[in-house]
Design a protein around this motif. Structure first.
Motif, mmCIF file in Angstrom:
data_model
loop_
_atom_site.group_PDB
_atom_site.id
_atom_site.type_symbol
_atom_site.label_atom_id
_atom_site.label_comp_id
_atom_site.label_asym_id
_atom_site.label_seq_id
_atom_site.Cartn_x
_atom_site.Cartn_y
_atom_site.Cartn_z
ATOM 1 N N LEU A 86 53.284 30.448 0.110
ATOM 2 C CA LEU A 86 53.411 29.185 1.145
ATOM 3 C C LEU A 86 52.121 28.259 0.776
ATOM 4 N N GLY A 87 51.116 28.883 1.274
ATOM 5 C CA GLY A 87 49.430 29.132 1.039
ATOM 6 C C GLY A 87 49.097 28.876 -0.080
ATOM 7 N N LEU A 88 48.654 29.224 -1.053
ATOM 8 C CA LEU A 88 48.444 29.167 -2.490
ATOM 9 C C LEU A 88 49.262 28.017 -3.051
ATOM 10 N N LEU A 89 50.823 27.568 -2.943
ATOM 11 C CA LEU A 89 51.035 26.078 -3.146
ATOM 12 C C LEU A 89 50.507 25.021 -3.222
ATOM 13 N N ALA A 90 50.080 25.089 -1.392
ATOM 14 C CA ALA A 90 49.341 24.119 -0.980
ATOM 15 C C ALA A 90 48.426 23.779 -1.044
ATOM 16 N N GLY A 91 47.283 24.942 -0.929
ATOM 17 C CA GLY A 91 45.854 24.731 -1.140
ATOM 18 C C GLY A 91 45.654 23.983 -2.704
ATOM 19 N N TYR A 92 46.538 24.915 -3.978
ATOM 20 C CA TYR A 92 46.221 24.257 -5.057
ATOM 21 C C TYR A 92 46.540 23.651 -5.513
ATOM 22 N N TYR A 93 47.602 23.481 -5.219
ATOM 23 C CA TYR A 93 48.755 21.572 -5.465
ATOM 24 C C TYR A 93 48.029 20.303 -5.142
ATOM 25 N N GLY A 94 47.804 21.123 -3.463
ATOM 26 C CA GLY A 94 47.721 20.251 -2.616
ATOM 27 C C GLY A 94 48.935 18.786 -2.889
ATOM 28 N N LYS A 95 48.646 17.363 -2.878
ATOM 29 C CA LYS A 95 49.150 16.113 -3.155
ATOM 30 C C LYS A 95 50.610 16.514 -1.661
ATOM 31 N N TRP A 96 51.497 16.234 -2.264
ATOM 32 C CA TRP A 96 52.489 15.675 -1.031
ATOM 33 C C TRP A 96 52.969 17.189 -0.723
ATOM 34 N N ILE A 97 52.631 18.401 -1.660
ATOM 35 C CA ILE A 97 53.348 19.979 -1.638
ATOM 36 C C ILE A 97 52.614 20.089 -0.734
ATOM 37 N N ASP A 98 50.961 20.148 -0.076
ATOM 38 C CA ASP A 98 50.114 20.159 0.831
ATOM 39 C C ASP A 98 50.190 19.705 2.250
ATOM 40 N N LEU A 149 45.297 30.400 6.645
ATOM 41 C CA LEU A 149 44.629 30.962 6.532
ATOM 42 C C LEU A 149 43.859 31.264 4.650
ATOM 43 N N VAL A 150 45.720 31.312 4.046
ATOM 44 C CA VAL A 150 45.766 31.559 2.536
ATOM 45 C C VAL A 150 44.890 29.983 1.678
ATOM 46 N N ARG A 151 45.872 28.647 2.542
ATOM 47 C CA ARG A 151 45.195 27.310 2.115
ATOM 48 C C ARG A 151 44.112 27.294 2.479
ATOM 49 N N SER A 152 43.626 27.640 3.228
ATOM 50 C CA SER A 152 41.979 27.126 3.516
ATOM 51 C C SER A 152 40.981 27.623 2.475
ATOM 52 N N LYS A 153 41.589 28.906 2.093
ATOM 53 C CA LYS A 153 40.573 29.518 0.972
ATOM 54 C C LYS A 153 41.273 29.566 -0.163
ATOM 55 N N VAL A 154 41.738 29.345 -0.504
ATOM 56 C CA VAL A 154 41.841 28.241 -1.608
ATOM 57 C C VAL A 154 41.697 26.967 -2.169
ATOM 58 N N LEU A 155 41.784 26.687 -1.147
ATOM 59 C CA LEU A 155 41.075 24.871 -0.846
ATOM 60 C C LEU A 155 39.417 25.288 -1.614
ATOM 61 N N SER A 156 38.579 26.287 -0.939
ATOM 62 C CA SER A 156 37.386 26.424 -0.993
ATOM 63 C C SER A 156 37.020 27.117 -2.382
ATOM 64 N N LEU A 157 38.269 28.262 -3.013
ATOM 65 C CA LEU A 157 38.147 28.446 -3.977
ATOM 66 C C LEU A 157 38.228 27.853 -5.292
ATOM 67 N N LYS A 158 38.908 26.784 -4.997
ATOM 68 C CA LYS A 158 39.646 26.086 -6.095
ATOM 69 C C LYS A 158 38.775 25.058 -6.980
ATOM 70 N N GLU A 159 37.690 25.147 -6.226
ATOM 71 C CA GLU A 159 36.327 24.085 -6.838
ATOM 72 C C GLU A 159 35.109 25.765 -6.847
ATOM 73 N N ALA A 209 28.049 32.484 -8.604
ATOM 74 C CA ALA A 209 29.747 31.529 -8.863
ATOM 75 C C ALA A 209 30.710 31.855 -9.972
ATOM 76 N N SER A 210 30.301 31.588 -11.398
ATOM 77 C CA SER A 210 31.198 31.088 -12.505
ATOM 78 C C SER A 210 31.456 32.312 -12.689
ATOM 79 N N LEU A 211 31.341 33.625 -12.347
ATOM 80 C CA LEU A 211 32.521 35.233 -12.477
ATOM 81 C C LEU A 211 33.008 35.347 -11.446
#
Lengths: 299, 322
Positions: A118-130, A178-188, B104-106
């Motif tokens: 759920l955290g991966l989906l919410a963090g990665y897709y965002g919008k209404w899923i999140d 936890l996963v959602r917040s991590k994914v949000l930062s990783l996504k960038e 950061a890029s890898l």
């Protein structure tokens, strides 16, 4: 005088011919963490006790012998004494370790798997899923966790399995967030952007790039979570909503013997100490893992 | 006349600003505000400007890593903005990016081998053995050796990592590479190594670069044409020598006067701009530079100057040069 180390571009890692894998590296550093190793030792002892329960015990955990009621610890044949029905307390605690460890582990695995997805989906897709997933989490976290667990058990019916389910469900938001917040930062992060630029599909980005990099806090939280789950199992058992007698679940045992606390304190103290020790073990180990794994894997 | 491999037309990227209780859109940050240019086959077009002027956003919008709000990106005759996700995903082979921060890029959990092999798997290039050969070949192309193949990114220095980043971009045989400040995070001595590598690769593979940088000395070294951006717009675009010798736009002149010259006896007029860059959420009307321009005229506050050719392929957006 301190010595100055000079390294240039090509020689930085010349001194480590066999570079250890990240997992080995974690183990190497964990070994130096004394409290974590103590916690690990406690956990492993309980696991061994649980695994070899039939070999360690000479009495069945539910064999009531009424003439042997309330035998104190170190009595002949009963090193932990007996309880109000004359059952061997050592057997009950040893089999109780099986239950607590299994419930704690399964409940955490369940909530980690669902929470992570759920955290991966919410963090990665965002919008209404999140929106949807996060609001569900908010609602669940609005209840005190034990209250929510009680409600779930009441709906499903009293049993150890349902208590396990309830604890798993209650803890999903912890891992999900936890996963959602991590994914949000990783996504960038640029490496995720690079993955996208290289034409990788969403599924691949999520599974190969986001998931492995968001697991560290989940592993730490999960280890600590086993402790919480064991306490919650015991609490539900104590309230009569979890394991039902004669199941030798520690919380249930506490509830059963609380009336005899003055007559036979060991029937309360020993299961209590068992709970405390296991929980302490997981907490120490979890804290150690956090120290070793965070903030960065590298030295 | 060389052919344009990429045409960017009126590219815009606006970020909405939300506010109020109802989370309504109360304005936009105009990160990129109507940028148009062409990139010719085999050249290096540099985009320069100070931080926040939209040069990185432009680069990433071209690759649709950031979805443009408006505009067309015509790559080899095909408008990338009109492609759906799957078509775009396949097209990404031809357009690659090198990032600024080699730390950061890898992906920190992947070995070099995996980092370089993954793009090949995704695009179905070669079988297992061929891919392995290709990875070694790529490493050697960027000047690393194959003993380092099993290492993780944190076991490399910044310069080496940037080489891995370049190798990864090359792995899918792209035609165009957007280099987003590829050397800004590196030591000066390593900068030149990486720049020379990029030049060698350009020659070897016939690459086209869009080189985004704030470092005018680096740009002078590598670029064939230079576009100067200010507050989300292109203000001047010209051949490198022409731009450096005869900057026409007042902003370019100020920018160039700030480049340090390694000669203590060299005296020149240093143009100091007053004030700060206006906010891109509320840019000045007319010419966006008029608040800081020393040649400001009445018309500058009213009309937006178009980017026009003043001869020799020298484009400039300024009312002084009509």
């Amino acid at each position: 005088m301190s010595q100055l180390e000079i390294s240039n571009d090509n020689q930085v890692y010349v001194n480590t011919p066999n570079d250890p894998s990240p997992l080995l590296e974690v183990w190497r550093r964990l070994k130096k963490h004394k409290l974590a190793m103590l916690g690990g030792a406690i956990i492993i002892s309980f696991i061994i006790i649980a695994l070899f329960a039939p070999l360690l015990t000479s009495y069945p955990y539910d064999g009531a012998v009424l003439e042997d009621r309330f035998l104190p610890p170190l009595s002949e044949g009963h090193i932990f004494g007996t309880d109000d029905l004359g059952r061997d307390l050592f057997s009950r605690i040893v089999y109780g370790a099986q239950i607590s460890l299994r419930v704690g582990f399964l409940a955490v695995v369940g909530s980690v798997i669902i929470g992570t997805i759920l955290g991966l989906l919410a963090g990665y897709y965002g919008k209404w899923i999140d929106m949807l997933i996060s609001r569900i989490f908010d609602i669940m976290l609005a209840f005190p966790s034990i209250l929510l667990a009680i409600a779930i058990v009441t709906i499903l019916g009293r049993s150890l399995t349902n208590a396990l389910l309830a604890i798993a469900i209650v803890n999903i938001p912890t891992y999900g967030r936890l996963v959602r917040s991590k994914v949000l930062s990783l996504k960038e992060e640029e490496f995720v952007m690079a993955a996208k630029a290289l034409g990788m599909k969403n599924r691949r980005i999520i599974l190969h790039h986001l998931l492995p990099n968001s697991l560290t806090p989940v592993i730490v939280q999960g280890t600590l979570g086993i402790a919480t789950a064991i306490i919650e199992t015991a609490a539900l058992g104590f309230l009569g909503l979890g394991a039902q007698p004669p199941t030798p679940e520690w919380g249930t045992m506490l509830a059963d013997s609380k009336d005899y606390i003055q007559l036979a304190p060991w029937t309360v103290v020993l299961p209590g100490i068992s709970i405390m020790l296991v929980v302490l073990g997981f907490n120490l180990f979890g804290d150690g893992l956090r120290d070793v794994l965070d903030p960065k894997m590298k030295q | 006349m060389t052919e344009a491999i990429l045409k960017v037309e009126k590219l815009k990227k606006y970020y909405p600003i939300y506010g109020g209780v109802l989370h309504k859109t109360i304005g936009y940050v105009k990160a990129v505000d109507g940028v148009s240019f062409e990139v010719n086959q085999g050249e290096t077009l540099a985009l320069v400007g100070e931080s926040g002027c939209g040069k990185s956003t432009t680069g990433r919008s071209i690759l649709r890593l950031i979805e443009p709000t408006e505009g067309r990106i015509i790559f080899e005759g095909e408008d990338l903005v009109s492609l759906n996700d799957e078509q775009m995903r396949k097209r990404r082979r031809d357009l690659q990016i090198i990032f600024q921060d080699p730390f950061a890029s890898l992906n920190p959990r992947h070995t070099v081998q995996r980092i370089l092999e993954e793009p090949l798997i995704v695009h179905g290039i070669g079988d297992k053995n061929e891919r392995k050969r290709k990875v070694v070949e790529l490493l050697e192309t960027v000047g690393l050796n194959k003993e380092q193949i099993k290492r993780y990114p944190h076991q490399f220095s910044g310069g080496q990592r940037q080489r891995i980043g370049i190798a990864r971009a090359l792995s899918v045989n792209p035609k165009l590479i957007v280099a987003d400040e590829p050397v800004s995070a590196l030591d000066v001595s390593i900068q030149s190594q990486v720049l020379n590598l990029m030049e060698d690769l350009q020659e070897k593979f016939g690459l086209t670069y869009i080189f985004i940088s704030h470092d005018l000395s680096v740009v002078r070294h590598i670029a064939s044409r230079v576009g100067v951006m200010y507050l989300g717009s292109l203000v001047e675009l010209a051949d490198k020598t022409e731009l450096y010798d005869q900057p026409l736009h007042p902003y370019t002149q100020a920018l160039l006067s700030a480049v340090p010259v390694p000669d203590p006896d060299f005296k020149r007029e240093r143009i100091i701009l007053s004030g700060d860059v206006p906010s891109p959420s509320n840019p000045p009307a007319g010419c966006k530079f008029h608040t800081r321009c020393r040649y400001k005229m009445d018309v500058c506050t009213k009309e937006v100057p178009d980017l026009v050719d003043v001869g020799n392929g020298h484009y400039i957006a300024c009312h002084l040069h009509r």
